[in-house]
Scaffold this active site. Sequence first.
Site, PDB file in Angstrom:
ATOM      1  N   SER A   3      65.483  10.408  60.560  1.00 22.25           N
ATOM      2  CA  SER A   3      64.427  10.810  59.650  1.00 22.25           C
ATOM      3  C   SER A   3      63.086  10.233  60.100  1.00 22.25           C
ATOM      4  CB  SER A   3      64.785  10.352  58.225  1.00 22.25           C
ATOM      5  OG  SER A   3      63.841  10.809  57.298  1.00 22.25           O
ATOM      6  N   TYR A  15      56.079  18.713  60.206  1.00 23.44           N
ATOM      7  CA  TYR A  15      57.089  17.708  60.562  1.00 23.44           C
ATOM      8  C   TYR A  15      57.597  16.998  59.311  1.00 23.44           C
ATOM      9  CZ  TYR A  15      59.102  13.611  62.927  1.00 23.44           C
ATOM     10  OH  TYR A  15      59.937  12.622  63.367  1.00 23.44           O
ATOM     11  N   LYS A  59      61.466  16.892  57.742  1.00 23.17           N
ATOM     12  CA  LYS A  59      62.233  15.654  57.596  1.00 23.17           C
ATOM     13  C   LYS A  59      62.598  15.380  56.138  1.00 23.17           C
ATOM     14  CE  LYS A  59      62.589  14.466  61.888  1.00 23.17           C
ATOM     15  NZ  LYS A  59      63.909  14.360  62.545  1.00 23.17           N
TER      16      LYS A  59
END
Length: 242
Positions: free
Chosen positions: A143, A157, A161
């Site tokens: 993560s 992004y 995550k």
Amino acid sequence: MKIQGQGALVTGASRGLGRALAEQLAAKGARVALVAREAGPLRDVVTGIRARGGEAHAIAGDIAAKAAIHAIAGQAQGLVGEIAIAIHNASTLGPTPLRLLLDTECEDLAAVLETNLVGPFRLTKVLAGAMAIRGAGVIVHISSDAAVEPYPRWGAYGASKAAQDHLSKILAAELDGTGVRVLAVDPGEMDTVMHATAVPDADRATLARPADVAARIVHMIDDDVQAPSGARLVAPRWELAT
């Protein structure tokens, strides 16, 4: 989970954290299948692991490509046996320099999700059933603090995550009682090519070494008490046994 003698698969294994994880798993006696898009750098890592007495095999493949998933899983199982440890480390930032979310093309967001979320999900679907039948396995999603902090320009992004974190928790809930553990691990800021691309003016002296982070993650895999299924763990806070 006892690591020695287990089959392991690590994506994004040609550099950075993925490389360090593959090296340390092999050093602990795992048979490791390393996956990355570029065959050349991947072979270099495998050569180094074998030179130190470990067992490692290179698989060139793109985790974002739907058609590649069964080939990757099949090759890995053919080379190292049943996969007991799967680490979803491969990631992409999307276009750099990083953009404001409203300046991000829809296609770029979709591409980030394919690599960071959908690809790992597809691979988990292929591997997790056999783990559950055997009653043992560990799935690790790498993560980021961007999953929980709304950093400007990290929208694609960070969203990928955050979704991966929740996917990890749901998988853990659905696999409860099967012997399969599912973890999400925030590695913290590391001295990697990806970090340098995203934050080119960062002071490298303040960043963690991938090998140090990998040691903590390998310890998490080994410790089912302190790292129970469904946990979201932060590597810099993890204390290694002395």
